[in-house]
Write an enzyme that holds these catalytic residues in place. Structure first.
Site, PDB file in Angstrom:
ATOM      1  N   LYS A   1       0.149   5.697   8.130  1.00  0.00           N
ATOM      2  CA  LYS A   1       0.731   6.467   7.269  1.00  0.00           C
ATOM      3  C   LYS A   1      -0.198   6.280   6.331  1.00  0.00           C
ATOM      4  CE  LYS A   1       2.460   3.052   3.945  1.00  0.00           C
ATOM      5  NZ  LYS A   1       2.814   0.912   4.006  1.00  0.00           N
TER       6      LYS A   1
ATOM      7  N   SER B   1       1.059  -1.377   0.216  1.00  0.00           N
ATOM      8  CA  SER B   1       0.089  -0.251  -0.225  1.00  0.00           C
ATOM      9  C   SER B   1       0.749   1.041  -0.300  1.00  0.00           C
ATOM     10  CB  SER B   1      -0.966   0.531   1.317  1.00  0.00           C
ATOM     11  OG  SER B   1      -2.242  -0.954   1.083  1.00  0.00           O
TER      12      SER B   1
ATOM     13  N   LYS C   1      -7.532   1.876  -2.682  1.00  0.00           N
ATOM     14  CA  LYS C   1      -6.535   1.549  -1.064  1.00  0.00           C
ATOM     15  C   LYS C   1      -7.241   2.233  -0.696  1.00  0.00           C
ATOM     16  CE  LYS C   1      -5.426  -1.430   2.368  1.00  0.00           C
ATOM     17  NZ  LYS C   1      -4.021  -1.648   2.300  1.00  0.00           N
TER      18      LYS C   1
END
Lengths: 300, 300
Positions: free
Chosen positions: B244, B101, B176
Site C-alpha cells: 500500500k 499513512s 512517511k
C-alpha cells in the site's frame, strides 16, 4: 617476520607502512617505483614478484582486479615461480594473502593452484577505503583455513580493526561482494527516497532528519544522504570502482544461476552516471542518474 | 483538552490510551466497537465522526488508507459536518490531525477543504508500528502550519519519541512515503547481498557479522537480515501494508513525473510474494521472491 607486499597504490602503500611500523621486514614490489617513504622506513625493493616470494614467509597482494592478481601469481616472474624456486618443499609454510577485491570464483581456483605448490592461501579483501588504510582501521573479511588465518591474524591486526574469518577459500571475497551489493542498493534506496521527497515539495534535509532513528536508519542515509543534499560528489569511493564490484556480483550470479534484479538495476544506473561523465564521482552520485531521468534534483 | 480519536485498531487504541493517561478527555469512534479498556479508562464513545468533532477541540484520525480518511472527514456524519455544526465559527481553532499513512497529494486537498471550514489540519503519520504505539515510542512526521504544530505537540509527545515538523501540509506524508521507500529498498539490498553470499557457499550469518560496522550497516541489516537468516517471517510489518505504501510512492512518482525504478521493482517482488501466499508475512520475506527465482535460500 619476512613479509612480501605487492601492489603499493593508495591502499597498499599505507598498509605496507603499518607492517613495517609493526616490526616486520618488508620485501616490496609495485607496478610503479616503490614509494620512497617505505624504503626510508626500512623496506627492501625487489625486482620481481618471484623475488618477493623467495625472500618472504608471507606474501600480501593488493591489486586492482582479478587479471592483475592472476598475472602476479602465475605470470612470468610471478609469485608461483618464487614459491617453487630452490629446493623441494621451499614453499612449505609460505602463505599468500590476497587483499585485493576480486572474483570469488577465480579465488577458489588460485587457492587450489597455490595449494598444489605447497603454499597456503588466504583471500582477505577489505572495506574502509583510503581513510581506513591510512588509519589501520580497515574491515578485513578472510577466507581460508583456520591454521593459515591464525598465522596471518597478527598482520591483519596491524592493518585493520574488524577482522572476521568468514569461512573457507573464497568466503572473504564473497563477503566483500555481498557488502558492495548492499552498499550500492542502500545508496539507491536513499536516493529514491530523498528524490521523491524533494520532487513532492518537502525539504529533503528535514525528511532525512525525521526518518533517522527509525527503520530507515543506515550509515548510507547518514553519510551519502548528506552528500546528496549538500551536492558533494567528490570521492570517496568512485563509481567506476563500484561498477567493477557489481560486475563481480553479476558474473557470480550468472554462473551460480541466481537472480539479483536490483543489483543489475544499480549497475545500469551507474552506467548512466558514467555516460554523463560521473565515472570518477563518489558512488553517492548514483542519485544523479535518477535526477537526470526525473529532471529534478534532491537539492540545489 | 477535549480530544477526539477516530480509528481504534492495533495502532489507534494504544495511542488513544496514552492520551487518556496524559489527562485528556477522549471522544472515541471506531468502525468496530470502542475497546472496553478505553471506556473503563474514562473515554466517551460517540455515535458518529460528526459527534466526535462537535465535542472536541482536536480530532485525531488513525485509519487504514486514503479513502477511509476521505469518508470519515467528508462523508455523511463525518468530521466536516461536526466542524461546521452549530453557530458560525464553531470550528475556529479546531484542529484535525491525520496520523494515518495516506496519499500526500490527497492530504493537501483535505487540508485545504478543512481550512475552508475554518479548521487547522496536520498530517502526522507515524513509524514504529504496534510496538512503538504501545510504548509511546513512535516517530511522528508532521506537515502543517507552525502554529497548529505547536498546539498539537504536547499530544504528540504523549504518543511518540521523535517528533519532527517536516514542513507545510503534506510534508509529513511525503516523509512517511520516503521512509517506506528507503525501508523497502534497504530490505531488498540486504536480501540480495545475503542471498548472493549463501548461494556462493558462504555462511550468511558470518558474512553479516563481517560487514556489520562498515558502510553496509543499517537497522535493516541488523533486524531484517537476522530474520532472513533465522527464517522468522511472522510480522512485524506485513507485506500487504508495505505494498500500500509503495503504491503511494509510485502513484506520486507518476503524477510528479519522477522515475523510481527500484521502488517499482520492489513492488513487483512484493507482488511475487503475495502470489506465493506471503501477503501476511513480514516485509523481510521480500527475500522469498528472490529465493524462489534463484531456487536457493539464504538459510535453512
Amino acid at each position: 617476520m619476512q613479509v612480501g607486499f605487492i601492489g603499493l597504490g593508495i591502499m597498499g602503500a599505507p598498509m605496507a607502512g603499518h607492517l613495517i611500523a609493526g616490526g616486520h621486514s618488508l620485501f616490496l614490489k609495485s607496478r610503479r617505483a616503490v614509494p620512497e617513504a617505505l624504503l626510508a622506513a626500512g623496506g627492501t625493493a625487489c625486482a620481481s614478484a618471484a623475488e618477493v616470494a623467495e625472500r618472504s614467509e608471507v606474501v600480501v597482494l593488493m591489486l586492482p582486479d582479478t587479471p592483475d592478481v592472476e598475472a602476479v601469481l602465475f605470470g612470468e616472474g610471478g609469485v608461483a615461480a618464487g614459491l617453487s624456486a630452490g629446493k623441494t618443499g621451499a614453499s612449505a609454510g609460505k602463505t599468500v594473502i590476497d587483499m585485493s577485491s576480486i572474483s570469488p570464483i577465480a579465488t577458489k581456483d588460485f587457492a587450489r593452484r597455490i595449494g598444489e605448490l605447497g603454499g597456503d592461501y588466504l583471500d582477505a579483501p577489505v572495506s574502509g577505503g583510503e581513510v581506513g588504510a591510512k588509519n589501520a582501521a580497515l574491515s578485513i573479511m578472510v577466507g581460508g583455513s583456520q591454521a593459515a588465518f591464525a598465522r596471518a591474524e597478527p598482520l591483519f591486526r596491524l592493518m585493520g580493526k574488524t577482522i572476521t574469518h568468514v569461512g573457507e577459500s573464497g568466503a572473504g571475497q564473497v563477503a566483500k561482494v555481498a557488502n558492495q551489493i548492499i552498499v550500492a542498493l542502500t545508496i539507491e534506496a536513499v536516493a529514491e527516497g530523498l528524490l521523491f521527497a524533494a520532487k513532492a515539495g518537502a525539504d529533503p534535509a528535514k525528511v532525512r532528519e525525521a526518518i533517522t532513528g527509525g527503520l530507515a536508519t543506515s550509515r548510507i542515509l547518514e553519510l551519502h544522504g548528506e552528500r546528496m543534499i549538500a551536492r558533494r560528489f567528490d570521492p570517496g569511493f568512485r563509481i567506476a570502482l563500484h561498477q567493477k564490484d557489481l560486475n563481480l556480483a553479476l558474473e557470480g550470479a550468472r554462473s551460480l544461476g541466481l537472480s539479483l534484479p536490483a543489483t543489475a538495476l544499480a549497475q545500469q544506473l551507474f552506467s548512466a552516471c558514467v555516460a554523463n561523465g560521473l565515472g570518477g564521482a563518489d558512488h553517492s552520485a548514483l542519485v544523479r542518474a535518477l535526477e537526470i531521468a526525473g529532471n529534478h534534483q534532491v537539492a540545489g
